[in-house]
Design a protein around this motif. Structure first.
Motif, short mmCIF file in Angstrom:
data_model
loop_
_atom_site.label_atom_id
_atom_site.label_comp_id
_atom_site.label_asym_id
_atom_site.label_seq_id
_atom_site.Cartn_x
_atom_site.Cartn_y
_atom_site.Cartn_z
N LEU A 142 0.95 -1.15 0.08
CA LEU A 142 -0.14 -0.16 0.07
C LEU A 142 0.82 1.27 -0.10
O LEU A 142 0.54 2.32 -0.61
N PRO B 234 -6.15 0.22 6.88
CA PRO B 234 -6.34 -0.36 5.44
C PRO B 234 -6.54 -1.99 5.53
O PRO B 234 -6.94 -2.39 4.58
N ALA B 235 -6.33 -2.46 6.67
CA ALA B 235 -6.40 -4.05 6.75
C ALA B 235 -6.42 -4.43 8.45
O ALA B 235 -6.80 -3.18 9.18
N GLY C 171 -9.65 -2.09 9.21
CA GLY C 171 -10.32 -2.65 8.23
C GLY C 171 -10.26 -3.98 7.78
O GLY C 171 -10.08 -4.72 8.85
N ALA D 175 -10.37 -6.72 4.47
CA ALA D 175 -9.27 -6.99 3.20
C ALA D 175 -8.72 -5.81 2.82
O ALA D 175 -9.30 -4.67 2.90
N ASN D 176 -7.29 -5.77 2.70
CA ASN D 176 -6.56 -4.63 2.26
C ASN D 176 -6.89 -4.60 0.66
O ASN D 176 -6.35 -5.49 -0.09
N LEU D 177 -7.97 -3.89 0.32
CA LEU D 177 -8.57 -3.73 -1.03
C LEU D 177 -7.54 -2.53 -1.90
O LEU D 177 -7.90 -2.04 -2.95
N GLY D 178 -6.51 -2.32 -1.42
CA GLY D 178 -5.72 -1.18 -2.02
C GLY D 178 -5.84 0.29 -1.83
O GLY D 178 -6.94 0.73 -0.95
N HIS E 121 -9.54 2.10 -2.56
CA HIS E 121 -10.39 2.00 -1.64
C HIS E 121 -10.13 2.71 -0.20
O HIS E 121 -11.22 3.00 0.39
N GLU F 295 -11.22 6.20 -0.68
CA GLU F 295 -12.62 6.39 -0.79
C GLU F 295 -13.46 6.47 0.78
O GLU F 295 -14.26 7.11 1.00
N ARG F 296 -12.76 5.47 1.70
CA ARG F 296 -13.11 5.49 2.95
C ARG F 296 -12.76 6.94 3.56
O ARG F 296 -13.63 7.39 4.43
#
Length: 318
Positions: free
Chosen positions: A99, A195-196, A218, A220-223, A226, A229-230
């Protein structure tokens, strides 16, 4: 006794496949030839390494104990050959912490034309790359080092190669988003968006604990997209990202530098302590030179916050 590495290689292949036919094909041998090599190895060691039946193959307790040292012996043999050839083959360097884009640091090194030839690979996390180093599958790794189980940590050597300032990423409409810079203490009324899962985020967990900031874990780490956006939709949530990460103030977010103190994210090179790849010294020299040119290892006590700063006395140029 002197180990025959051809026999050891046959054993490791059979242990990996747990099928003598598949293992033989992977080494371009006949199954009979592979079986003979393993039989000679078992005779020399004075014990069976495999339990074999007509339907399955399994490792004996002795085979399980022999497997990791056998991998290490093969890795040491490969390293010895490479050393004679002056490091002709690239050193495999796995990266983790994707990330935060660790490839930026390696790319800067390569752009300078410094260091030995490298081959870059993906690592899941520090325990994963540590296991790969112990198996001799890679020569080094780059990411954030943190404490590990004693058995793993004692087998590894590591050195910080870059301290990167960290910025706060806030929703554009938040009152703090217009600030020219913020103190970490100013963020205490917000939530740090992870993020995760928290267990794999050593730096962010340390930051939250040090500055008394609540966290929102978080899944799953979706990048990166994502996570941003949060931030945009999170109201009082913020993220921490390296200052030189190519991000910019996108729609709905604001990036604000942190100071008093400035948090620093440490990137470290990690390698096997007892069986270093012959390319590791040149790689360390290249990182040290890049650190001097690019001021990567600047740390100002009292002005910067760096977890583990008490260990800096052993870091060259820190």
């Amino acid at each position: 006794m002197d180990l025959d590495l051809a026999q050891v290689r046959a054993f490791v292949a059979a242990a990996d496949h747990l099928h003598f036919g598949h293992a033989a094909r992977s080494l371009s041998l006949t199954q009979q030839g592979l079986s003979k090599r393993i039989a000679r190895l078992e005779d020399a060691l004075g014990t069976r390494l495999f339990d074999r039946s007509r339907t399955q193959v399994g490792l004996t307790p002795a085979g399980l104990r022999f497997l990791d040292p056998a991998r290490a012996a093969l890795a040491a043999g490969a390293a010895a050959v490479d050393a004679v050839r002056h490091g002709g083959s690239p050193i495999r360097v796995d990266l983790w912490g994707h990330l935060f884009e660790p490839l930026r640091t390696v790319r800067a090194l390569l752009d300078d034309g410094a260091g030995p030839p490298v081959e870059i690979g993906p690592g899941r996390d520090l325990p994963g790359v540590a296991a790969a180093l112990l198996r001799g599958e890679i020569g080094a790794a780059l990411g954030r080092f943190h404490p590990l189980d004693d058995g793993l940590e004692q087998a590894l050597a590591h050195r910080p190669v870059r301290f990167e300032p960290v910025d706060a990423v806030l929703p554009a409409g938040h009152p703090l988003a217009a600030a020219g810079r913020l103190r970490p203490a100013d963020l205490a009324g917000l939530r740090l968006l992870l993020p995760a899962a928290a267990g794999r985020l050593d730096f962010l967990g340390s930051f939250a604990a040090r500055f008394a900031i609540p966290v929102e874990p978080g899944g799953a780490n979706l990048g990166l997209g994502h996570l941003l956006e949060r931030v945009r939709t999170g109201g009082d949530g913020f993220a921490l990202l390296p200052a030189e990460l190519p991000l910019g103030d996108g729609p709905g977010i604001a990036v604000v530098p942190l100071a008093d103190p400035t948090p620093l994210y440490a990137w470290s090179l990690v390698w096997h302590r007892d069986r270093p790849h012959p390319g590791v010294p040149a790689l360390l020299d290249a990182f040290a030179a890049a650190g001097r040119r690019r001021r990567w290892l600047e740390y100002r006590p009292g002005l910067d916050w760096l977890p583990g700063a008490e260990d800096l006395a052993a870091v060259p140029d820190a």
